[in-house]
Design a protein around this motif. Structure first.
Motif, PDB file in Angstrom:
ATOM      1  N   PHE A   1      -2.708   3.641  -0.606  1.00  0.00           N
ATOM      2  CA  PHE A   1      -1.312   3.308  -0.323  1.00  0.00           C
ATOM      3  C   PHE A   1      -0.654   4.413   0.493  1.00  0.00           C
ATOM      4  O   PHE A   1       0.228   4.177   1.303  1.00  0.00           O
ATOM      5  CB  PHE A   1      -0.547   3.086  -1.631  1.00  0.00           C
ATOM      6  N   ASP A   2      -1.103   5.648   0.271  1.00  0.00           N
ATOM      7  CA  ASP A   2      -0.645   6.791   1.057  1.00  0.00           C
ATOM      8  C   ASP A   2      -1.836   7.718   1.241  1.00  0.00           C
ATOM      9  O   ASP A   2      -2.953   7.417   0.794  1.00  0.00           O
ATOM     10  CB  ASP A   2       0.538   7.490   0.382  1.00  0.00           C
TER      11      ASP A   2
ATOM     12  N   GLU B   1       2.988   5.271  -5.165  1.00  0.00           N
ATOM     13  CA  GLU B   1       2.464   6.494  -4.551  1.00  0.00           C
ATOM     14  C   GLU B   1       1.215   6.966  -5.286  1.00  0.00           C
ATOM     15  O   GLU B   1       1.141   6.915  -6.504  1.00  0.00           O
ATOM     16  CB  GLU B   1       3.527   7.597  -4.578  1.00  0.00           C
TER      17      GLU B   1
ATOM     18  N   ARG C   1      -1.990   2.285   3.644  1.00  0.00           N
ATOM     19  CA  ARG C   1      -0.732   1.609   3.385  1.00  0.00           C
ATOM     20  C   ARG C   1      -0.930   0.155   2.966  1.00  0.00           C
ATOM     21  O   ARG C   1      -1.687  -0.093   2.033  1.00  0.00           O
ATOM     22  CB  ARG C   1       0.221   1.758   4.566  1.00  0.00           C
ATOM     23  N   THR C   2      -0.327  -0.794   3.617  1.00  0.00           N
ATOM     24  CA  THR C   2      -0.193  -2.133   3.030  1.00  0.00           C
ATOM     25  C   THR C   2      -1.005  -3.206   3.734  1.00  0.00           C
ATOM     26  O   THR C   2      -0.750  -4.394   3.559  1.00  0.00           O
ATOM     27  CB  THR C   2       1.284  -2.566   3.028  1.00  0.00           C
TER      28      THR C   2
ATOM     29  N   GLU D   1       3.450  -5.728  -0.685  1.00  0.00           N
ATOM     30  CA  GLU D   1       3.569  -4.542  -1.532  1.00  0.00           C
ATOM     31  C   GLU D   1       2.809  -4.687  -2.844  1.00  0.00           C
ATOM     32  O   GLU D   1       3.080  -3.975  -3.806  1.00  0.00           O
ATOM     33  CB  GLU D   1       5.047  -4.280  -1.848  1.00  0.00           C
TER      34      GLU D   1
END
Length: 889
Positions: free
Chosen positions: A832-833, A810, A774-775, A792
């Motif tokens: 990110f995912d 994504e 993720r971030t 982000e």
């Protein structure tokens, strides 16, 4: 160990199923727990196959899965009608096809053997156009594993010649592409039918250039006990000489089969009436993780024919448990071929075969050289083929050494990891001399006679071109010229030419065809069978031609009607004459020719060339080069060095030269630099002018140097077990996968820790792999590092100081190196995912030749476009700035 301590250990030992195990083999060693009756697991024989699709040589590391364009194998069903596009099939379409494969049951294990052929494809015509590259393809097979019990069951799954699988919602990348069997995948199968999808990749180098080009692979399930346990899977032990181990180190591989973390506390060795602790350092294992455990034996201890090893471990309840097993020791005579063990620079235990020189007509003060024998792909160093390579030469005056490279595939084709293994094997010979009390000739290892067959021949080119000052001579038998010339990389996915160039630059250290200047100045012998259908003779002919073009007339013997391998391949009459001629050379100073050229790829494997050591290139985007001419001025030896893309170099005073320089001229400078007996270092100034390097402390965090040099595979130069840091339960599975792949492909050890221990991991002295989802990514140790993740967005600082921002989306993921103190590296693996993280984790080194650069940011399309879906990629220069030739948006 005191008698009371021994009784406590023995009282906790679980009764063992005694299995005689030859040290160094890959047979399983099982405790009685493994014989507990299990609910039957059945692999169903019917599978739905989709393919073939194209895939380039070693491209699978980058994803490049066409099925991902349609949503991925998990989201498409054989029951849904439709066609899929493929350039390999008629009408450019392929469809699902139902196949039945052979399944079998043995000792509670279930297996299925895949055999894919795709007879409707005109492979023969494709080969006429594209050669062996046309015989590479990929496909998916979907099937089921049935758990007939009423509860979930944990099993080990072995994935022979398989790189990627899905089991229900569990994704595994890395698998066991070469069938090593070191580290199985631990899987929990639910009651009833469990879906499994297998990505099958046909690789010419591992499966051959045979016609028709079939894929042969297999899955095997092995039941394991419900109770948590540690099971030894692989034993490496030295030979016993005169009742004692000939070297100190041994190794077992342990696997945590439990659903919780466990800790191994110690290992006790028991033989006859004696015992001792051989491992006494706490080692933690995550659920499903396997680790090689180092054992250290007392050099003075005596051992019987068998050895019991008792391993003490604890689960989360902290209660100690013991498990024991027997292993058979192998005796050897002092003068015979024997297995020696030593530590790879990563700290893992490796082994090599050593044949001491004959003692007849030799004195203890005589120093005999090493004949370093590099085996071919798929050859176990302790297997029958390698053991008998030099049986015809019992009186060769040399230490004959056959290293493993840490696997039958020498880990990475005798490059970074396997190359280090070979060097440390040579360095282990004095330890063997001390341990055994050898009173024969000593060892001369300043210069080495390097020889190799097939992949080992390619490894000989690598050793000789990267360490020319250490080479006494090079004998290459049936060797290929480079990875990408063996099976050409012509069917990769299309990409921007700059992206392609970056991958080629990443592999430039392995392109021996462009490093032939480094092979001038020492004897070279080439041998190849004219009927070799494995490595075509063209490879040897090419290298011989290129050598002639740079002034090296290498000896060449092409043997009529001989194939790739035949009995006595390494001891033909011509080979023996070459060995004997070089082994009789006295170990005197080297006389440097009046001119020579030194080509320098961006790699720490590069050693000195006539004492010249390049410490840093000006840019990593191209090769460095140095042309040297030597003249005599008033009894002074003057070297004129003309450089290309060189930023910093020094002269190594330990290299013995008959005509070492008293003065040097560099490029077109009018100034002459005097050179004394010590080291002399030179560096370019900000104005691009050469001067003496007076900054002795220049090796700071902000200067890329030493083991940090190279592309992404520089992460393999760890000086201890890799520290793998995960930041959540979601990333723990990737951490375990990374650990399994390091063990499977390199024999490497990894310590998995949570992100709460990130700072401690950075201070442990080893290289670090940080896995983030993720971030959030931890700040780099180097302030101002050019890749940052903020909220982000990813920010990249371009070479012109321009700030580039990438909005997170994504499927995005990435990998990049970061510097740590002491020449160490951190590899960030970010997604990110979960989709992006899985894609990024593929780029952590596994199989060679994939060409990962220093940093890669992948977009969602990379799943089917491979490197063509990279958003940004490239290199970091000597100051850890993004290089000018990088691909940036």
């Amino acid at each position: 160990m005191k008698l009371g301590q021994l009784r406590r250990v023995l009282s906790f030992v679980i009764p063992c199923q005694l299995i005689r195990l030859s040290a160094g083999t890959s047979q399983n060693v099982l405790s009685v727990e493994d014989t507990v009756s299990q609910n039957p697991i059945i692999i169903l024989p019917f599978w739905d196959v989709l393919g073939p699709f194209r895939i380039g040589t070693r491209e699978a590391v980058w994803g490049a899965d066409p099925v991902e364009f349609y949503g991925g194998i998990q989201n498409i069903s054989p029951n849904e009608p439709g066609c899929f596009r493929s350039p390999l099939a008629r009408n450019a379409t392929v469809q699902w096809d139902r196949k039945e494969y052979n399944t079998s049951t043995s000792n509670g294990e279930q297996s299925v053997d895949f055999l894919l052929d795709f007879i409707d494809v005109d492979w023969e015509f494709a080969q006429k156009i594209y050669g062996w590259s046309a015989f590479q393809y990929q496909a998916w097979a979907k099937g089921e594993i049935l758990n007939q019990g009423v509860v979930s069951q944990r099993v080990n799954i072995f994935t022979d010649n398989i790189l990627e699988i899905w089991i229900n919602d569990m994704h595994v990348f890395g698998g066991d592409f070469f069938g090593f069997g070191r580290a199985p995948v631990l899987v929990e199968l639910l009651p009833g039918a469990n879906n499994i999808s297998v990505r099958l990749v046909r690789e010419v180098r591992s499966m051959g250039g045979i016609f028709p080009p079939t894929i042969q692979a297999g899955l095997r399930t092995q039941p394991i006990p419900e109770q948590p346990a540690v099971v030894a899977r692989r034993v490496v032990m030295p030979n016993v000489v005169n009742g004692k181990f000939c070297t100190r180190y041994g190794s077992i591989t342990v696997q945590n089969q439990a659903a919780t973390w466990i800790s191994v506390h110690q290992v006790v060795a028991i033989s006859g009436q004696s015992s001792c602790i051989v491992a006494n350092q706490r080692v933690r294992l995550a659920p499903g993780q396997s680790r090689p455990l180092k054992l250290i034996f007392d050099a003075a201890s005596r051992w019987d024919e068998s050895l019991k090893l008792v391993l003490t471990y604890s689960r989360q309840d902290s209660i100690l448990h013991d498990i024991g097993f027997d292993t058979q020791l192998e005796p050897a005579s002092m003068s015979s071929l024997q297995r020696i063990t030593f530590l790879h620079p990563s700290g893992s235990v490796s082994y090599a075969l050593l044949k001491p020189p004959p003692t007849a007509n030799a004195t203890k003060n005589e120093r005999l050289p090493v004949l370093l024998n590099l085996h071919g792909a798929g050859v176990e160093a302790d297997g029958p083929l390698a053991r008998h390579m030099f049986d015809d030469t019992p009186y060769l005056p040399a230490w004959i050494l056959t290293p493993t490279g840490m696997s039958p595939w020498s880990s990475d084709d005798w490059h970074t990891w396997g190359f280090a293994d070979a060097q440390y094997a040579v360095a282990a010979i004095p330890d063997w001399i001390n341990s055994t009390g050898w009173n024969g000739p000593s060892v001369y290892s300043d210069k080495i006679l390097v020889a190799g067959h097939s992949n080992g021949g390619q490894g000989t080119w690598y050793f000789a071109s990267h360490q020319p000052d250490r080479v006494l001579g090079a004998a290459v038998a049936s060797g290929y010229s480079s990875i990408e010339s063996y099976v050409p990389y012509i069917l990769w996915n299309e990409a921007d030419p700059l992206r392609d160039a970056i991958l080629q630059t990443s592999r430039s250290s392995f392109r021996h065809e462009i490093l032939t200047d480094n092979l001038v100045g020492f004897p070279i012998f080439q041998q190849h069978g004219s009927a070799d259908d494995n490595v075509p003779p063209y490879h040897s002919r090419l290298m011989n031609t290129l050598l002639a073009q740079v002034g090296e007339m290498a000896e060449y013997s092409e043997m009529l009607d001989k194939g790739h391998w035949f009995d006595g391949s390494m001891t033909t009459k011509s080979m023996l004459e070459f060995y004997l001629r070089l082994l009789k050379v006295c170990h005197s100073e080297t006389t440097v020719p009046t001119s020579f050229t030194f080509v320098v790829p961006n790699s720490h494997d590069m050693g000195p060339r006539y004492g010249v050591v390049v410490d840093q290139l000006s840019t990593p985007d191209r090769l460095g080069k140095m042309r040297v001419t030597i003249q005599l001025h008033d009894s002074l030896v003057q070297w004129h060095l003309r450089t290309e893309n060189i930023y910093r170099f020094h002269l190594d005073p330990s290299v013995r030269l008959a005509n070492a320089p008293n003065q040097v001229l560099i490029d077109d400078l009018p100034h002459v630099f005097d050179v004394g007996p010590g080291a002399a270092s030179f560096v370019k100034s900000v104005s691009n002018v050469w001067g003496r390097d007076v900054a002795l402390d220049w090796k700071t965090l902000g200067e890329r140097h030493g083991r940090q040099r190279g592309a992404l595979d520089a992460i393999l130069r760890s000086t201890g077990p890799f520290e793998v840091v995960y930041d959540s339960d979601e990333t723990l599975s990737i951490a375990v996968q990374t650990s399994r792949n390091f063990l499977q492909y390199f024999g490497g050890d990894t310590n998995i820790v949570a992100s709460s221990r990130y700072e401690q991991a950075l201070d442990k002295g080893a290289n670090v792999i940080t896995i983030c989802l993720r971030t959030f990514v931890p700040d780099a140790s180097l302030p101002g590092f050019p890749i940052r993740l903020v909220s982000e967005q990813i920010f990249l600082t371009a070479p012109d100081s321009r700030l580039i921002s990438l909005h997170l989306e994504e499927g995005m993921g990435g990998v990049w190196l970061r510097p740590l103190p002491g020449e160490r590296l951190e590899l960030v693996v970010w997604g990110f995912d979960e989709v992006g993280l899985r894609q990024a984790a593929r780029l952590v080194p596994t199989i060679t030749g994939a060409g990962q650069p220093d940093f890669v940011i992948l977009g969602n399309e990379a799943r089917w476009k491979g490197h063509g879906g990279a958003i940004a990629m490239g290199f970091f220069d000597r100051n850890w700035k993004i290089s000018f030739a990088s691909y940036l948006p």
